[in-house]
Design an enzyme around this catalytic site. Structure first.
Site, short mmCIF file in Angstrom:
data_model
loop_
_atom_site.label_atom_id
_atom_site.label_comp_id
_atom_site.label_asym_id
_atom_site.label_seq_id
_atom_site.Cartn_x
_atom_site.Cartn_y
_atom_site.Cartn_z
N ASP A 1 -0.92 -5.51 1.57
CA ASP A 1 -0.88 -4.85 0.27
C ASP A 1 0.43 -5.17 -0.46
O ASP A 1 1.37 -5.71 0.14
CB ASP A 1 -1.08 -3.32 0.40
CG ASP A 1 -0.16 -2.67 1.42
OD1 ASP A 1 0.77 -3.33 1.91
OD2 ASP A 1 -0.38 -1.50 1.75
N ASN B 1 -1.69 10.58 4.47
CA ASN B 1 -3.01 11.04 4.00
C ASN B 1 -4.14 10.19 4.57
O ASN B 1 -5.28 10.27 4.12
CB ASN B 1 -3.06 11.03 2.46
CG ASN B 1 -2.85 9.62 1.90
OD1 ASN B 1 -2.62 8.68 2.64
ND2 ASN B 1 -2.94 9.49 0.59
N HIS C 1 -4.28 6.79 4.54
CA HIS C 1 -4.55 5.49 3.92
C HIS C 1 -4.19 4.35 4.87
O HIS C 1 -3.28 4.47 5.69
CB HIS C 1 -3.89 5.33 2.54
CG HIS C 1 -2.41 5.13 2.52
ND1 HIS C 1 -1.55 5.92 1.80
CD2 HIS C 1 -1.62 4.20 3.11
CE1 HIS C 1 -0.31 5.50 1.94
NE2 HIS C 1 -0.33 4.45 2.73
N GLU D 1 -6.65 4.29 -0.39
CA GLU D 1 -6.35 5.72 -0.44
C GLU D 1 -7.63 6.53 -0.20
O GLU D 1 -8.74 5.97 -0.26
CB GLU D 1 -5.78 6.06 -1.83
CG GLU D 1 -4.44 5.40 -2.13
CD GLU D 1 -3.26 6.15 -1.54
OE1 GLU D 1 -3.44 6.92 -0.57
OE2 GLU D 1 -2.13 5.96 -2.04
#
Ligand code: GLP
Length: 252
Positions: A76, A147, A149, A154
């Protein structure tokens, strides 16, 4: 979707875990290179893999591995960001790994956070196509966000998602903001490999260290597959190992 078992390896701390995992990663890579000319590997950024990269550099210096036939694909990148920006993942990987090993520059495939908005789709498609044309990823190494991801997939990301531009969640932005000196400069978007791209890898390793990751690691291991925790998609894959320390594994 089938909820398959995720293998776990637990080490006393991130230092020992990184050292042992670096050795086994080198063995995995060398095994692939024994069977075919190139090993395609995707690696993450963030705080989690920094010791892993130091250990890989050490193993390279000790001639336990050469990176000449390794094809790297990054996971990413922020968008928009210049590749020379010290906050970019391009800069990070050059500084922490690529500048210290014998990887030919042409073997490094980075998502370009500097690309014109109009060219993003074609950039992401050619990134995907290149991986496919070369026979698919052999090894995917991941970190995990608090969270759930993976990459910048996400919560809400779909299992069949491909490499694309995404919005970074407010939750992730609040964590990332600790790393940016100028809060006005934090990119709100990113380019990320998709969940499908990640799952198409032959083997997957997910690294998580420390207490701040214990809740999400516990939920990922215990929950059924849900788009609210993208890391649970990994349960749809046959060969996933979580590399943990005693802190991050405390709720599994
Ligand atoms: C970042 C990146 C991920 C990374 C994760 C964990 O925002 N998008 O690729 O794996 O969050 O980062 P860290 O290792 O710093 O906890």
């Amino acid at each position: 979707m089938v909820n398959k078992k995720i293998k776990t390896k637990v080490y006393p701390n991130s230092k020992s875990g990184s050292k042992i995992f670096a050795k086994s990663l080198v063995n995995e890579i060398n095994e692939v290179l024994f069977k075919k000319k190139y090993c395609l590997i995707s690696i993450p950024t963030g705080n989690t893999p920094t010791d892993l990269y130091k250990e890989l550099i050490e193993l390279y210096k000790k001639k336990k591995i050469s990176f000449k036939n390794i094809l790297f694909f990054n996971l990413d990148e922020f968008y928009p960001i210049s590749k020379d920006d010290i906050q970019s993942y391009n800069y990070y990987l050059n500084e922490k790994l690529f500048n210290h090993i014998d990887i030919p520059k042409k073997n490094i495939n980075m998502l370009n956070g500097d690309i014109n908005e109009n060219n993003i789709n074609s950039h992401c498609i050619s990134f995907e196509d290149k991986i496919k044309r070369l026979g698919g990823l052999d090894i995917q190494v991941l970190g995990i966000g608090q969270n759930g991801h993976i990459g910048f997939n996400e919560p809400g990301s779909l299992i069949d998602s491909k490499t694309r531009k995404v919005n970074i969640s407010d939750h992730s932005l609040s964590i990332i903001s600790n790393e940016f000196n100028n809060k006005n400069e934090i990119p709100k978007e990113a380019l990320t490999m998709g969940v499908d791209t990640i799952l198409s890898s032959n083997k997957i390793f997910l690294l998580a260290w420390g207490k701040t990751k214990s809740t999400i690691i516990g939920k990922t291991i215990k929950n059924k597959i849900t788009k609210n925790i993208p890391a649970t998609y990994l349960k749809n894959h046959n060969d996933v190992t979580f590399i943990l320390d005693k802190y991050s594994s405390s709720k599994i």
